[in-house]
Write an enzyme that holds these catalytic residues in place. Structure first.
Site, PDB file in Angstrom:
ATOM      1  CE  LYS A 128      27.203  36.905  39.417  1.00 39.84           C
ATOM      2  NZ  LYS A 128      26.996  38.411  39.334  1.00 39.84           N
TER       3      LYS A 128
ATOM      4  CG  ASP B 272      45.071  35.835  35.137  1.00 36.29           C
ATOM      5  OD1 ASP B 272      45.984  35.576  34.883  1.00 36.29           O
ATOM      6  OD2 ASP B 272      44.304  36.676  35.695  1.00 36.29           O
TER       7      ASP B 272
ATOM      8  CE  LYS C   6      43.647  36.695  30.815  1.00 36.91           C
ATOM      9  NZ  LYS C   6      43.538  37.845  32.035  1.00 36.91           N
TER      10      LYS C   6
ATOM     11  CG  PHE D 208      40.895  42.304  31.813  1.00 31.32           C
ATOM     12  CD1 PHE D 208      40.980  41.577  32.838  1.00 31.32           C
ATOM     13  CD2 PHE D 208      39.473  42.529  31.749  1.00 31.32           C
ATOM     14  CE1 PHE D 208      40.213  41.108  34.019  1.00 31.32           C
ATOM     15  CE2 PHE D 208      38.521  42.237  32.796  1.00 31.32           C
ATOM     16  CZ  PHE D 208      39.013  41.421  33.814  1.00 31.32           C
ATOM     17  CB  VAL D 209      39.502  38.580  27.031  1.00 35.21           C
ATOM     18  CG1 VAL D 209      40.871  38.766  26.302  1.00 35.21           C
ATOM     19  CG2 VAL D 209      39.788  37.517  27.931  1.00 35.21           C
TER      20      VAL D 209
ATOM     21  NE  ARG E 184      29.113  38.207  35.008  1.00 32.02           N
ATOM     22  CZ  ARG E 184      30.261  37.794  35.684  1.00 32.02           C
ATOM     23  NH1 ARG E 184      30.994  36.595  34.867  1.00 32.02           N
ATOM     24  NH2 ARG E 184      30.353  38.031  36.523  1.00 32.02           N
TER      25      ARG E 184
HETATM   26  P1  IMP Z   1      42.899  33.124  38.426  1.00 30.73           P
HETATM   27  O1  IMP Z   1      42.381  32.285  39.763  1.00 30.73           O
HETATM   28  O2  IMP Z   1      43.796  33.971  38.492  1.00 30.73           O
HETATM   29  O3  IMP Z   1      43.295  31.836  37.588  1.00 30.73           O
HETATM   30  O4  IMP Z   1      41.477  33.637  37.856  1.00 30.73           O
HETATM   31  C1  IMP Z   1      40.564  33.193  37.395  1.00 30.73           C
HETATM   32  C2  IMP Z   1      39.451  33.933  37.179  1.00 30.73           C
HETATM   33  O5  IMP Z   1      39.540  35.324  37.151  1.00 30.73           O
HETATM   34  C3  IMP Z   1      38.509  33.621  36.213  1.00 30.73           C
HETATM   35  O6  IMP Z   1      37.516  32.688  36.571  1.00 30.73           O
HETATM   36  C4  IMP Z   1      37.869  35.043  35.935  1.00 30.73           C
HETATM   37  O7  IMP Z   1      36.712  34.860  36.600  1.00 30.73           O
HETATM   38  C5  IMP Z   1      38.883  35.935  36.213  1.00 30.73           C
HETATM   39  N1  IMP Z   1      39.655  36.221  35.238  1.00 30.73           N
HETATM   40  C6  IMP Z   1      40.998  36.228  34.916  1.00 30.73           C
HETATM   41  N2  IMP Z   1      41.293  36.884  33.929  1.00 30.73           N
HETATM   42  C7  IMP Z   1      40.317  37.304  33.357  1.00 30.73           C
HETATM   43  C8  IMP Z   1      39.688  38.393  31.948  1.00 30.73           C
HETATM   44  O8  IMP Z   1      40.942  38.481  31.122  1.00 30.73           O
HETATM   45  N3  IMP Z   1      38.779  38.738  31.842  1.00 30.73           N
HETATM   46  C9  IMP Z   1      37.603  38.509  32.782  1.00 30.73           C
HETATM   47  N4  IMP Z   1      37.711  37.575  33.816  1.00 30.73           N
HETATM   48  C10 IMP Z   1      39.268  37.235  34.184  1.00 30.73           C
HETATM   49 MG    MG Z   2      34.961  37.219  36.884  1.00 25.51          MG
END
Ligand code: IMP
Ligand code: MG
Length: 183
Positions: free
Chosen positions: A47, A107, A135, A156-157, A169
């Site tokens: 979402k 991330d 990030k 964390f944002v 959200r």
């Molecule tokens: P990744 O698979 O580690 O790249 O994470 C991506 C997903 O993690 C994003 O689509 C977000 O839903 C969630 N996410 C990563 N960092 C944050 C953050 O700082 N705040 C909120 N959601 C995050």
């Molecule tokens: Mg999320």
């Protein structure tokens, strides 16, 4: 369910509503040029990317098709579980189409790696990724997006679609969450 006092939980505003709007408009100009003649399938990752997706789509001034996909990798924690699951698939057949994936934040890059492999197997004409936040210190450079809104540090944002445990959200800005709210 715990009702949070959302404004008090924010350490500081990282990107204001105005800053986000300006950057999204700039990205729209670039994407309009790119997709002028191709009617791409623009994919929202639910979402978190929802507000970015709807705002960006309105700044792409050429025909597009909108589609939605849902994956989960976080559960309730503020750290990735390392396992990505498909919760809802696309409605469109993307074979031979240009596809633009819209993500809120990269991330570890695991979510996008999973999605790229899943969608590439369907033989689209092209796949590109636009993310609002990167990030950049948290993933290998080759996983990165083709288009990005802003670089962010490893913090964390929340807000503008981004959540912690499905909270925050609908904040219209992006803010840094106080660590005591998720530790
Ligand atoms: P990744 O698979 O580690 O790249 O994470 C991506 C997903 O993690 C994003 O689509 C977000 O839903 C969630 N996410 C990563 N960092 C944050 C953050 O700082 N705040 C909120 N959601 C995050
Ligand atoms: Mg999320």
């Amino acid at each position: 369910m715990k009702i949070t006092n959302e404004k008090n939980d924010i350490e500081y505003v990282l990107f204001s509503e105005e800053q986000i709007k300006t950057r999204v408009a700039e990205m729209g100009v670039e994407l309009t040029k790119l997709y002028e003649n191709s009617a791409p399938v623009v994919v929202c990752i639910l979402k978190g990317a929802s507000f970015f997706f709807t705002d960006l789509c309105r700044q792409i001034k050429c025909p597009i098709h909108m589609d939605f996909i849902s994956v989960s990798s976080y559960g309730k924690s503020a750290q990735t579980s390392g396992v990505v699951r498909l919760l809802k698939d696309l409605d469109n057949n993307i074979t031979g189409k240009d596809v633009l994936i819209i993500e809120d934040v990269i991330d570890s890059g695991l979510t996008l790696k999973y999605l790229r492999e899943l969608l590439e197997a369907r033989k689209p004409k092209s796949i590109r990724i636009a993310c609002l936040l990167d990030k950049y210190q948290c993933h290998a450079p080759e996983i990165g997006a083709d288009y990005k809104g802003f670089d962010v540090e490893d913090q964390f944002v929340v807000g503008y679609g981004l959540d912690y445990a499905d909270n925050y959200r609908n904040l219209p800005y992006i803010g840094v969450l106080k660590p005591e709210c998720y530790e």
